[in-house]
Design a protein around this motif. Structure first.
Motif, PDB file in Angstrom:
ATOM      1  N   UNK B 219     -41.530 -14.544 -47.879  1.00  0.00           N
ATOM      2  CA  UNK B 219     -41.421 -15.433 -46.724  1.00  0.00           C
ATOM      3  C   UNK B 219     -40.337 -14.976 -45.747  1.00  0.00           C
ATOM      4  N   UNK B 220     -40.512 -15.397 -44.493  1.00  0.00           N
ATOM      5  CA  UNK B 220     -39.712 -14.842 -43.412  1.00  0.00           C
ATOM      6  C   UNK B 220     -38.277 -15.338 -43.346  1.00  0.00           C
ATOM      7  N   UNK B 221     -37.397 -14.424 -42.985  1.00  0.00           N
ATOM      8  CA  UNK B 221     -36.000 -14.730 -42.714  1.00  0.00           C
ATOM      9  C   UNK B 221     -35.706 -14.160 -41.336  1.00  0.00           C
ATOM     10  N   UNK B 382     -39.172 -26.691 -33.320  1.00  0.00           N
ATOM     11  CA  UNK B 382     -38.900 -25.978 -34.561  1.00  0.00           C
ATOM     12  C   UNK B 382     -40.165 -25.906 -35.413  1.00  0.00           C
ATOM     13  N   UNK B 383     -40.524 -24.683 -35.823  1.00  0.00           N
ATOM     14  CA  UNK B 383     -41.626 -24.523 -36.775  1.00  0.00           C
ATOM     15  C   UNK B 383     -41.174 -24.990 -38.148  1.00  0.00           C
ATOM     16  N   UNK B 384     -42.141 -25.447 -38.952  1.00  0.00           N
ATOM     17  CA  UNK B 384     -41.812 -25.890 -40.307  1.00  0.00           C
ATOM     18  C   UNK B 384     -41.421 -24.694 -41.178  1.00  0.00           C
ATOM     19  N   UNK B 385     -40.430 -24.912 -42.024  1.00  0.00           N
ATOM     20  CA  UNK B 385     -40.002 -23.881 -42.973  1.00  0.00           C
ATOM     21  C   UNK B 385     -41.003 -23.836 -44.127  1.00  0.00           C
ATOM     22  N   UNK B 386     -41.963 -22.939 -44.040  1.00  0.00           N
ATOM     23  CA  UNK B 386     -42.957 -22.840 -45.129  1.00  0.00           C
ATOM     24  C   UNK B 386     -42.333 -22.248 -46.385  1.00  0.00           C
ATOM     25  N   UNK B 391     -34.026 -22.708 -41.255  1.00  0.00           N
ATOM     26  CA  UNK B 391     -34.700 -23.354 -40.152  1.00  0.00           C
ATOM     27  C   UNK B 391     -34.268 -22.586 -38.914  1.00  0.00           C
ATOM     28  N   UNK B 392     -35.230 -22.329 -38.001  1.00  0.00           N
ATOM     29  CA  UNK B 392     -34.917 -21.452 -36.865  1.00  0.00           C
ATOM     30  C   UNK B 392     -35.414 -22.118 -35.585  1.00  0.00           C
ATOM     31  N   UNK B 443     -31.231 -20.878 -32.908  1.00  0.00           N
ATOM     32  CA  UNK B 443     -30.144 -20.742 -33.869  1.00  0.00           C
ATOM     33  C   UNK B 443     -30.750 -20.749 -35.247  1.00  0.00           C
ATOM     34  N   UNK B 444     -30.042 -20.154 -36.203  1.00  0.00           N
ATOM     35  CA  UNK B 444     -30.507 -20.220 -37.584  1.00  0.00           C
ATOM     36  C   UNK B 444     -29.549 -21.072 -38.384  1.00  0.00           C
TER      37      UNK B 444
END
Lengths: 548, 481
Positions: B219-221, B382-386, B391-392, B443-444
């Motif tokens: 999953x993405x970071x 904000x997109x959901x953190x799958x 959270x970005x 922001x992250x």
């Protein structure tokens, strides 16, 4: 050995046959150079697979037949190909194969075990860890133990106190969290206090960068210092091959300076000057001087006077002094004492503004020998704040070094004190290990010096003996016929005859035409007499076979 | 004073060019404020234990016993350690030659690498060869070793997602290579569009860059998306067509917070695709003990698995690994424990499951609270953190704020994050540290603060953001658009 060369050659021939015609002639050159056996060698941590033609045909494809893949030998970073690490090579491969074969085929060999004298890895040869250090580490690994009453029956009281003290220095007592990229502040405080107690001069915890062993610190400094092959680093010859490997990986130039074997591996300033000038004349900017004290593989301990001259030389020439001081606890002779370069520089009145100095320390050596923990630090002094920020940035890319290594580094710099519960047992363990190492060094050195054509400087410190062997012409000719370096030839014969694993001097570099090997003093004391006997017997028969 | 040995001017340019925002300006300012006594919520690094996550009990018991093996001879050891932890400690010590204090094989303990291979085989349904698995001091070290082997000079390019975890940009800078960006599509839930990839490669080639490898973070970071199987197939096909090594950063594989898109490893998809691709695409996958529900960041343990890397190249990678002698042995044991946790019937099984499920379920709730919290704020989407730990959110900064940032000599999102830090103590990383499209700001933040503190944190964020937007945003507001 012959089997190895034949196997490798056969394999290469097979590959060449399978290989489509290559437009670039350098590929053929590379193949040719592979046919020459590597002069460098070996330890237990690295042993290249011995390719045989049968195994290569089972593999998903050897490099040459898979040249359509994006990453192959032809397209990897040439600096990687160029870098040589003497902690490698075929001797250990042969040793491991012998060891496997010994299990089922005991009668086929004139020995019943393999004795690894090739690497400074004390606990792999039975050295026991210091109990207090491990108690503290166990408590920090599983902090719930500190709340159990039964723990008091199983652990010394000062180890429990120390574990609490350390946990209080870690934010949230979280030993599983990334720390500050330089290491946990409280632990750096303890290390700085330890340096101060050792040297009698102040040390600043903000100068300490904790690392996974000393090696990453060396790499970090090379990364900062080397921009191209025009940047040179003065390194002792013989040297611990970390330096040559790191310089090659970073694309710089190793500028050698030779230690004088006749004067006990002395470091002559005139030699430094000569090599520096020589490098300059080739257009190389020498950026730093690496000094290993006590020496590896050479075992000498520098005199304070000599160190002062070295400091002055660096100051005058504007060189960073990279002081590899990982063997600072390993001094075995009463007439020598370890002095840190920082202490020497400060006692000369030189401060931050006068000399750039990096001192490396490790938990892998000393009496503790905790190699598997990967702990260490570098103390960085005499750099401007903008350079310091860059060092910090590079450290931060890797986040932090491992926490148990950090804790152990703080413990070795602040061991139990008189009056502590563990003090007596700690001292007994420490003295036991160091005095036994001194005895082993002496016994081995004397035995080596009795051998025909062998001279061996004493191991004043560190963990190695590095005897010079005068090989008969016939042996050199036989080595040449076997396409191997003469000292590697000797070491392989020694292994096959005795099961003793040592590293040929060519892996550390040496004055051309001289031959050496490196042998650790680490086998347990009760094994030393047998080693001496086997070595002596082997050497006699080797000389009888090849005497001119 | 005499000639300076090493000053800023003579430093290696690659070092100067390297940027690492996760521990950059924001972090340093936060540390300063903390020293001054301000309460700081460190959400800048995925560092769960620092924010109060408790370590799993069983692995800590096993490692404590390995640290102090003399306890195993003590008849009272059973009073404070369960029998299965004692048995596992003996097992792992038997895999070492000299305990935790001896260097291991430079690739890691053979016995642990075998356990890793068995784990991969169970996970993917395809065999895995321990000889092609190297243990490392954290995944970062592995990434650095591999990139060091690939990058020859600035003509070598590495495809990296933008936004990306800055380990990649920093390492590529340090090694003197070229980062070739491909943009993830925020409006498509940070999806990866192969057409974008093609464009990026074509553009790089037109500039004389040889593109050598492609990085995916799944999953993405910092973006938190999980790649679909179809998407992974496209990527592998693309790597095959373009002759790229695929570097699969799969360190967040345990961190999944929805059920529609489970984690699928690149290796499994590659093997599913069969020959010729399964024999042709070179893949290196990375894993770690720092993430997942383990979060054992301080141990520095990781591994990489190589697929279709020819043996002699593996030897060279081995040589590079050997210069560092060996990865730290206690982290190798953590890795062994992570890939072979307690089994049903073991004494510690129930507790282990309770602890690990507790952590994952809480992370899932926190991911939801955070996404919803950000989306309830003015000018924030904000997109959901799958998956993963972050959270970005995109912050739509009003022109006045951008103006003010410029006056302060700051990048606009750095300006915003510094204000956020000063006002609330929340320490985040500005989106510019990860790369983002021109004129767009993020922001992250990690989703790691304790669950019970979450509502308060989101409340204080909202309050700050409202004030910020009203200070800088008159006659401006996306909510009205």
């Amino acid at each position: 050995m012959r089997r190895f060369v034949i196997g490798q050659a056969k394999n290469l021939i097979d590959q060449t046959r399978r290989r489509p015609p290559q437009p670039h002639h350098h590929n053929n050159l590379r193949l040719l150079s592979l046919l020459r056996p590597s002069a460098s060698d070996s330890t237990a941590v690295y042993s290249p697979r011995l390719f045989s033609s049968s195994s290569s045909s089972d593999m998903p494809g050897s490099d040459s037949s898979t040249s359509s893949l994006p990453v192959t030998l032809d397209s990897i970073n040439p600096k990687v190909l160029k870098c040589e690490y003497a902690v490698r090579g075929e001797i250990v491969s042969i040793a491991q194969r012998l060891q496997d074969d010994l299990k089922t085929n005991k009668d086929a060999y004139p020995f019943d075990e393999i004795i690894y004298c090739n690497i400074g890895n004390p606990q792999s040869l039975g050295q026991q860890p210091i109990t207090f250090f491990r108690e503290v580490l166990a408590l920090c690994s599983h902090t719930a133990l500190l709340d159990e009453s039964a723990t008091h029956g199983l652990f010394s009281s000062d180890s429990i106190d120390r574990a609490w003290k350390i946990l209080d220095q870690i934010p949230g007592k979280a030993t599983g969290a990334y720390s500050h990229s330089q290491g946990i502040k409280g632990l750096r405080d303890a290390i700085a206090a330890g340096i101060e107690a050792r040297d009698g001069f102040p040390a600043d915890p903000n100068d300490i960068f904790m690392t996974d062993g000393a090696s990453p610190g060396v790499h970090m400094m090379m990364q900062l210092l080397i921009s191209s092959e025009k940047d040179g680093i003065l390194c002792p010859i013989p040297q611990y091959p970390l330096y040559s490997a790191s310089i090659a990986l970073h694309g710089g130039s190793l500028v050698p300076y030779y230690l004088d074997e006749a004067s006990g591996w002395g470091l002559e300033i005139s030699e430094l000057k000569k090599q520096l000038e020589d490098a300059k004349s080739k257009g190389i900017t020498v950026r730093a001087l690496a000094v290993i004290n006590p020496g590896n593989p050479t075992g000498q301990v520098l005199s304070e006077e000599n160190q002062r001259d070295i400091v002055d030389f660096c100051k005058k020439e504007g060189l960073v002094l990279l002081a590899d001081e990982v063997y600072q606890e390993n001094v075995y002779v009463p007439d020598k004492k370890f002095h840190s370069f920082k202490k020497v520089a400060r006692s000369m009145g030189y401060g931050e503004k006068d000399i750039s100095l990096v001192s490396f320390q490790s938990i892998s050596k000393g009496y503790y020998g905790e190699c598997g923990k990967r702990g260490g630090y570098m103390e960085v002094t005499g750099f401007t704040s903008d350079v310091r920020e860059q060092i910090y940035k590079v450290a931060s890319v890797n986040l932090c070094s491992n926490i148990s290594g950090q804790i152990l580094a703080s413990l070795v710099m602040s061991p139990p004190k008189p009056g502590d519960d563990s003090y007596d047992s700690y001292i007994a363990e420490k003295e036991g290990i160091l005095s036994s190492l001194a005895t082993r060094a002496k016994t081995l050195e004397e035995a080596l010096n009795k051998l025909e054509g062998v001279t061996c400087n004493r191991a004043e410190g560190a963990m190695y003996l590095f005897p010079c062997i005068t090989l008969p012409q016939k042996a050199i000719a036989a080595a040449e016929a076997a396409k191997t370096a003469p000292d590697a030839f000797y070491c392989k014969r020694l292994l096959n005859a005795t099961g003793i694993v040592v590293v040929p001097g060519s892996g550390f570099r040496q004055v051309p035409g001289t031959w050496h090997f490196r042998c650790t003093i680490l086998p347990q004391e009760d094994k030393i007499p047998a080693i001496v006997n086997r070595l002596t017997e082997f050497h006699k028969s080797f000389m009888n076979e090849f005497r001119d | 004073m005499s000639l300076k040995a090493l000053d800023y001017e003579t430093l290696n340019e690659n070092v100067k060019n390297c940027q690492y925002a996760v521990r950059g300006e924001l972090y340093l300012r936060a540390s300063e404020l903390q020293k001054e006594g301000k309460k700081i919520i460190f959400t800048n690094v995925g560092n769960p234990h620092a924010l109060g996550q408790k370590p799993l009990t069983f692995p800590r018991q096993v490692v404590a016993l390995c640290q102090a093996p003399f306890l195993l001879d003590n008849p009272n050891v059973g009073m404070i350690f369960p029998a299965d932890a004692i048995a596992r400690a003996k097992h792992y010590l038997s895999l070492t030659s000299g305990g935790l204090g001896a260097y291991s094989d430079s690739r890691g303990l053979p016995g642990v690498r075998k356990e890793v291979a068995e784990f991969i085989q169970r996970r993917d349904g395809y065999p895995s060869d321990p000889e092609l698995i190297f243990l490392t001091d954290g995944a970062s070290k592995g990434v650095m070793q591999i990139l060091n082997c690939i990058i020859r000079d600035q003509k070598d390019g590495i495809l990296v997602p933008v936004p990306q975890y800055p380990l990649y940009s920093a390492t590529i800078s340090l090694l003197g290579g070229t980062l070739v960006p491909y943009y993830l599509e925020e409006t498509d839930n940070w999806g990866l569009d192969v057409n974008n990839l093609r464009q990026s490669v074509a553009q790089a080639r037109s500039q004389g860059i040889t593109v050598r490898a492609m990085v995916i973070i799944n999953p993405g970071n910092p973006t938190g998306q999980c790649l679909s199987e179809a998407n992974l197939r496209e990527i592998l096909k693309f790597c095959c067509d373009e002759r790229l090594v695929l570097l699969g950063d799969e360190v967040y594989q345990q961190n999944i917070y929805q059920d529609e898109r489970p984690f699928i490893s690149s290796k499994k998809v590659l093997m599913d695709m069969g020959e010729p691709l399964s024999k042709e695409v070179q893949l290196i996958s990375f894993h770690t003990v720092s993430k997942g529900y383990w979060g054992e960041c301080g141990q520095r343990g990781g591994y990489f698995e190589m697929t279709n890397i020819p043996p002699r190249t593996v030897e060279e990678i081995y040589k590079v690994a050997s210069i560092a002698l060996s990865p730290n042995v206690s982290a190798q044991i953590f890795m062994g424990l992570m890939v072979s946790p307690p089994k049903p019937g073991d004494i510690s099984y129930d507790q282990f499951v309770r602890e690990s499920k507790g952590i994952l379920e809480s992370l899932r709730r926190r991911a939801r609270i955070m996404t919803d919290g950000f989306n309830s704020c003015k000018n924030v989407v904000c997109n959901f953190t799958e998956g993963a730990m972050y959270s970005f959110p995109q912050i739509k900064l009003p022109p006045k704020a951008i103006q003010a940032a410029k006056q302060a000599g700051k990048v606009p999102d750095v300006f915003y994050c510094l204000k956020l830090l000063e006002a609330t103590g929340i320490s985040t990383v500005p989106g510019s540290g990860f790369g983002q499209k021109e004129g767009v700001f993020h922001l992250r933040t990690t989703i790691l603060p304790a669950e019970e503190e979450m509502p308060e944190i989101m409340e204080s964020f909202k309050k700050f953001n409202d004030e910020f937007m009203s200070q800088y945003g008159d006659n401006f507001g996306y909510s009205r658009m």
